[in-house]
Structure formats: C-alpha cells, structure tokens
Motif scaffolding. Structure first.
Motif, short mmCIF file in Angstrom:
data_model
loop_
_atom_site.label_atom_id
_atom_site.label_comp_id
_atom_site.label_asym_id
_atom_site.label_seq_id
_atom_site.Cartn_x
_atom_site.Cartn_y
_atom_site.Cartn_z
N PHE A 127 1.20 -0.89 -0.63
CA PHE A 127 0.11 0.07 0.14
C PHE A 127 0.78 0.86 0.13
CE2 PHE A 127 -2.95 -3.13 1.57
CZ PHE A 127 -3.54 -2.53 0.81
N ASN A 128 1.94 0.97 -0.15
CA ASN A 128 3.33 2.76 0.25
C ASN A 128 2.76 3.29 -1.29
OD1 ASN A 128 5.86 3.85 -1.44
ND2 ASN A 128 6.32 2.85 1.01
N LYS A 129 2.66 2.92 -2.50
CA LYS A 129 2.57 3.74 -3.16
C LYS A 129 0.92 4.47 -3.39
CE LYS A 129 1.73 3.57 -8.45
NZ LYS A 129 1.87 2.94 -9.77
N PHE A 130 -0.24 4.04 -2.84
CA PHE A 130 -1.45 4.19 -2.57
C PHE A 130 -1.33 5.42 -1.63
CE2 PHE A 130 -4.84 4.25 0.26
CZ PHE A 130 -6.02 4.96 -0.74
N PHE A 131 -0.74 5.08 -0.73
CA PHE A 131 -1.03 6.48 0.57
C PHE A 131 0.34 7.30 0.18
CE2 PHE A 131 -2.27 3.02 2.93
CZ PHE A 131 -3.49 3.13 4.01
N ILE A 132 0.87 7.33 -0.62
CA ILE A 132 2.00 8.38 -0.81
C ILE A 132 1.27 9.07 -2.20
CG2 ILE A 132 3.51 8.80 -2.39
CD1 ILE A 132 5.41 6.87 -1.98
N MET A 133 0.33 8.38 -3.34
CA MET A 133 -0.96 9.27 -4.13
C MET A 133 -1.75 9.77 -3.02
SD MET A 133 -1.48 6.25 -6.59
CE MET A 133 -3.16 6.85 -7.49
N LEU A 134 -2.01 8.87 -1.89
CA LEU A 134 -3.09 10.04 -0.97
C LEU A 134 -2.06 11.64 -0.15
CD1 LEU A 134 -5.63 10.09 0.69
CD2 LEU A 134 -4.32 8.28 2.04
#
Length: 634
Positions: A127-134
């Motif tokens: 989920f690292n990429k998702f939370f950077i996007m968030l």
C-alpha cells in the motif's frame, strides 16, 4: 526444541486469543514502515521542496507512532502474561522449570512479533504507492508515486521492533521469575476487590465535577481568545476525567448495586455485579483510554479543520488570483502572453490600484510611518471583485483603516482614533470610522492602508509626484484551482521587481502543510482507536476466562443463554461506551476553542470524526462480545 514445538502448538491452537494483539501490532509496523518510507521518499521530498515544516510534521508523526507502539505492545503483552499466569503455573506443576516457562513465553512472543512484523511490512510495501498518492492528493500537489521497497524503512522498522521485543521479553522474564505458584494461580483473583465507597470518594466526585465543569467553561468561553489558558484547561479536564472514573462512576455503580427494586428487574443484577467486582481493576485502563482518545479526537479535529481552512487562508494572503506591482509595461505583456498560451485559464475581473504613500501619525506606531491611501470607490469595486462583504461610505473628514494583522491588535479598538498627516500644502486630520484586518491585496504588498473619500483622494493625487505612487495590478481568474501551469509560467517569466504574488502558490503552500498534518492525524487517530479498542478487548477476554465459572452457575440455576448474552452486551457496552462518550464530550468542549482558533465552523468535521470512531469501536465491541460468549460457553 520441544519447547519451541510447544510454542508453535500453543499459537496454532489459541490464535483466536492472539488475533487482536497480532492485528494491532501488524498495523503499528505498517504505519511505522509507511511513515519512514514516505519521509525518505525522493518524490515526496522533491514535492515538498524546501518546506522543512512539512518534513518536521512527518517526523513528529513518526515519533508518536514509535512511542505509542512501544507503550501499546508493552501494555498488551502485560495483559497476556497476566491472563496466562494460571497456565504457566500448571506447566510448573507438571515439572517445567521457571526458566523453561520464561523461554516458552519468549518463543511465543518472538513468533507473534515476527509474524506481526512481516505482515506489517508486506502491507506497507503493497500500500506504499497508494498512500503516497493519498498524501499528494491531500496536499493538492502533483507528484510521482512509484511502487517500491524501502530498505531504510525496513531496517529502521526492524530496529524499533527489535527494541520493543527486547523490552517485552525482559518484562515477561521478570514477571514469571518473580511470581510464586500461588501468586500465578490467584493472579486474576487480585482484581476482584469490589468497590469501596467512602467520604473521600464522595469528595473526589465533587472535585471531579468542579474540575470538568470549570475546564469545559474555559474551553468553550475563554480558550479561543486566550491560548495561554491551554495548559490549565488540559490539566483540569485530565484530572477531572481520572477522578470521574475513580469516584463519580464508582458512586453511580454503588448506588445501582444497592437499589434492589432496580437491580432485581430482569437480568440487571448480572452485569452490575460483574462491573461492581471488576471495576477497581479497570479504573486505570478506562482513564488512560479516555484521555488518549480525547487527545486523538482533538488532534484529528484540528488537523481536518485546518485542512478546510487552507483555502480561506490562501484567499486572505492573496485575494487576487494574480497580483504584481505595476509600472513596468513588460509585466503586463508577460501576463497577456502567458494568458494566450494557457487557454485553461481566463480573466474574470481586472483592477489597477493606485495607492498614494504618505507619512502620517496614526494608531499603527508610536511615531510617524508610511501608509498607503486609496479612494473609497476603487476600494468598494475591488471588494466586489473579490467577494468581500464590506463597503466604505465616507465623508471628507473620515477614513476606513485596513490594519495589518501582526501590528494591529484588535482592529475595532482603532475606531474614533485619528490619522494625521500633511501632504502638499494641506493638513489632514481624519477620524477612523471603521477598521478591520481583511486584506484586499496580497500580504506580499501589504502595509498600513487607509481608505478616504474620492474627493480627499483626488486632492492628494493631484499634488502627488511619481515617487509617491505605489501601483498594483490584480486579476481574478475564473478557474483558480486549474492555474498551476499558468502560475509556473508567470513565475518563470516575471521580473523580480514585479513582486509576483498568486493565489495558487499560497494555496498549494498551505495545502502542503495541512495535507501532511491531515495525513499524520489520520494515521495517528486510527492507531489510537485500534489500540484502545484492543486494550478493552484484552481485558474483557482475560476476565471472561475468570467469569466462566460464574456463568456455569447461572446456567445451572436456569438463566438462559439469551439472558446471559444480554448481560454480557450490557457489561461490555458500559466498558466501551463510557470512555467513548466522555472522550466525545471532552472533544466537544475543545471544539469551541479549536473553532475560534481556526475561525471556522467545524461541526461537520466533529460529526464525521465521531461517527468514524464510533464505527470502529462498535466493531471491537461486537467482536469482544462474541469472543466473551465463546469463552464462557466452552
């Protein structure tokens, strides 16, 4: 090797007793890995640029995650050891030494910690990429989010949890080695001391009521105008909350216990008797849960309230979409060329503002200072462009004073004061009829401003020389939030002497800080609610094992399973509900101060946060009830 196999067997057969601890520990690893990987992510660092405050916020969030993870895992592990003391004593009766039992506990902790660590890291990577996007979305910034594994975050997370594991292992070894067989068999019984109500309890109840009432009064009425009172308010409410659980709640439970017509109606006797016997052992946990929940809720309220304040702050810092110092034809040409190149933006209104700068005596300083003078018709027109609800209607001996926030104090205190100056061959002595601090030009170009009648302004203007003028050109665009590329173009091409200021630049700068703050607040809030929910779950699971014999007796005398379940629902509802309700009440009082500080209504944010917390607590509540019933039915 036999002990290791035994540890594996224990975990396999009793994982239902470990799941909450495992889940919360995994989430702690997940958040820790996430914060470290995001903090040192090059794309995030490039997006934040030179904004050190945003990086500091991420590091503060990281520190809070580490501290709370240490406290929570140590606290949870203490519950496990306490709940299993009878089991450890049984092992010793079968011939296993204390050192072997301590090793067994060590092996189980190691396996659970490793499982939690690995699952948390895997979740963090996925989920690292998702939370950077968030994070980029919260910051309203465009950045590249890539799927990646951070070795630095992995190593740092491993070191932190190795230290946590070392701490809980030492605590487990000392607890087991210092306990006798009798102490281990009777560990749970030490909780069952019942309530003791005395004159001191009644006095503390009154003190609790006074402290909380006075704390609420200061929070609602005074704190928003005087932030210095914050430590006093926090101390009053924290002490009042602790005393509430040690005194007021104890008195209420005692009154209910002694009210026979009430207690013998339905199945009320069961949950009230259970709480009466167990309450003294729960006071510390309930107090800690309420205080930490209040802190988490207030932090979330401030973070998301401030997040919504960013647009208003940006408008105050730069009311025009684009603004620059006039006088250079090249600046106008650069603006028009950029406008032709970027069709995504268009001009709604334009204003050329000609200030006359004079040296005057006024309420701004103790001596003479430069002020800018503008006519009321231009002032009213600019306000209309910017959607500011104010208007000047002045006589020749009157003026409207627009103060600078950092210098003005209370702007209304300037009304009926005088502004005196000499310009040309005439003396002016103007009475201030109104005053505020709402900017109508960018903070970058602001100085003390007085608005005068058109007649006075024209007289001054006729005698002014070119060096007396300060001219600003401002544009209102139809689509401010889509002006990123247009703004970048202007910043690249505009000469420095034009002192370009844009709404979009102020907006994105503010959103970077508030976006990071909201991101940190979101995860800290979730971590807090999961940890506090797990703590109550651990306590009730431990107590369910000791209460099992009581429910066997109840079934033997004819109490149905439905009635037992109803009693369990009531008991758990009190233990989950009272801390949440008191924390919600504390936060509601604090919301008045937060609202005043932000100059923003935050009723919507308060309601959303409370509902979100309530949903998560409700999930823990029903899981705890289900697990409690499973234990007492075995």
């Amino acid at each position: 090797m036999t002990l290791c196999k035994m540890a594996v067997s224990n975990i396999k057969s009793n994982f239902k007793n470990y799941w909450a601890y495992f889940l919360s520990s995994s989430f702690s690893v997940f958040v820790l890995y996430l914060f470290i990987s995001i903090t040192y992510n090059k794309n995030v660092q490039n997006t934040l640029g030179k904004m050190k405050s945003s990086m500091i916020l991420l590091k503060i969030g990281l520190g809070l995650v580490i501290l709370f993870s240490v406290f929570f895992i140590w606290y949870s592990n203490s519950f496990f050891i306490k709940a299993r003391k009878k089991e450890f004593a049984t092992y010793m009766l079968l011939g296993i030494s204390k050192s072997q039992v301590a090793f067994l506990n060590f092996a189980e902790n190691l396996m659970i910690t490793l499982m939690s660590f690995l699952s948390g890291i895997i979740l963090g990577i996925v989920f690292n990429k998702f939370f950077i996007m968030l994070l980029f979305e919260l910051m309203r910034a465009k950045g590249t989010a890539e799927f990646q594994f951070s070795l630095k975050a992995f190593n740092s997370s491993f070191m932190v949890f190795a230290i946590i594991f070392f701490i809980i292992s030492i605590n487990g070894y000392l607890t087991i080695s210092r306990s006798s067989l009798i102490d281990m068999f009777n560990a749970a019984k030490k909780i069952e001391r019942g309530l003791k109500i005395s004159i001191l309890t009644l006095v503390m109840s009154v003190v609790s009521f006074i402290f909380m009432s006075f704390g609420y009064y200061l929070a609602i009425k005074k704190l928003g105008d005087n932030i210095i009172l914050a430590p006093k308010v926090v101390l009053l409410i924290v002490i009042g909350t602790i005393l509430f659980f040690t005194s007021i709640t104890a008195v209420i439970i005692n009154i209910m216990k002694k009210d026979e017509p009430y207690i013998f109606k339905g199945i009320r006797l069961i949950p009230i008797s259970q709480i009466y016997q167990r309450y003294r052992g729960n006071v510390g946990s309930l107090s800690i849960i309420t205080v930490t929940t209040t802190i988490a809720l207030c932090a979330l309220l401030f973070c998301f309230g401030g997040f919504n304040k960013s647009i208003e702050n940006a408008r105050n810092l730069c009311p025009f979409s684009v603004e620059y110092v006039s006088g250079n034809k090249n600046s106008d040409e650069i603006f028009n060329n950029a406008l032709k190149e970027h069709k995504e933006v268009s001009v709604k209104d334009k204003a050329v503002i000609n200030f006359v700068v004079v040296t005057a005596n006024g309420p701004f300083y103790n001596n003479k200072s430069d002020i800018s003078i503008l006519n009321e018709s231009k002032f009213n027109k600019v306000n209309a462009y910017e959607g500011i609800n104010r208007k000047a209607n002045l006589n020749d001996n009157e003026c409207y004073y627009v103060a600078v926030d950092t210098m003005s104090g209370n702007p209304k205190g300037n009304i009926n004061k005088k502004v005196s100056f000499k310009f040309g061959n005439k003396d002016y002595n103007l009475n201030i009829t109104n005053s505020d601090t709402k900017n109508f030009i960018a903070i970058d170009h602001c100085r003390e401003i007085i608005i005068v009648s058109d007649n006075v302004y024209n007289n001054i203007k006729r005698q002014a020389k070119s060096e007396n003028f300060f001219n600003v050109t401002g544009y209102m665009l139809k689509n401010d939030f889509g002006a990123e590329k247009f703004t970048d173009k202007l910043q690249d091409d505009m000469p420095k002497e034009a002192s370009l200021a844009t709404f979009y630049e102020h907006y994105t700068s503010g959103m970077k800080i508030m976006g990071v703050l909201a991101f940190v607040g979101l995860f800290i809030g979730i971590l807090f609610v999961m940890a506090t929910g797990s703590i109550i779950y651990f306590k009730m699971s431990m107590e369910a094992k000791e209460d099992k014999k009581n429910f066997i007796t109840l079934r033997k005398i004819g109490v149905s399973e439905h009635e037992i379940r109803k009693a369990v629902l009531i008991e758990n509802l009190i233990l989950f509900g009272v801390p949440f309700l008191l924390a919600a009440l504390n936060t509601y009082a604090a919301s008045f101060s937060i609202s005043k500080l932000l100059e923003l209504k935050i009723v919507k944010e308060y309601a959303i946060i409370m509902v979100a917390y309530l949903i998560i607590y409700s999930i823990y509540y029903f899981i705890t009830v289900k697990d409690y019933m499973r234990v007492v039915k075995e």
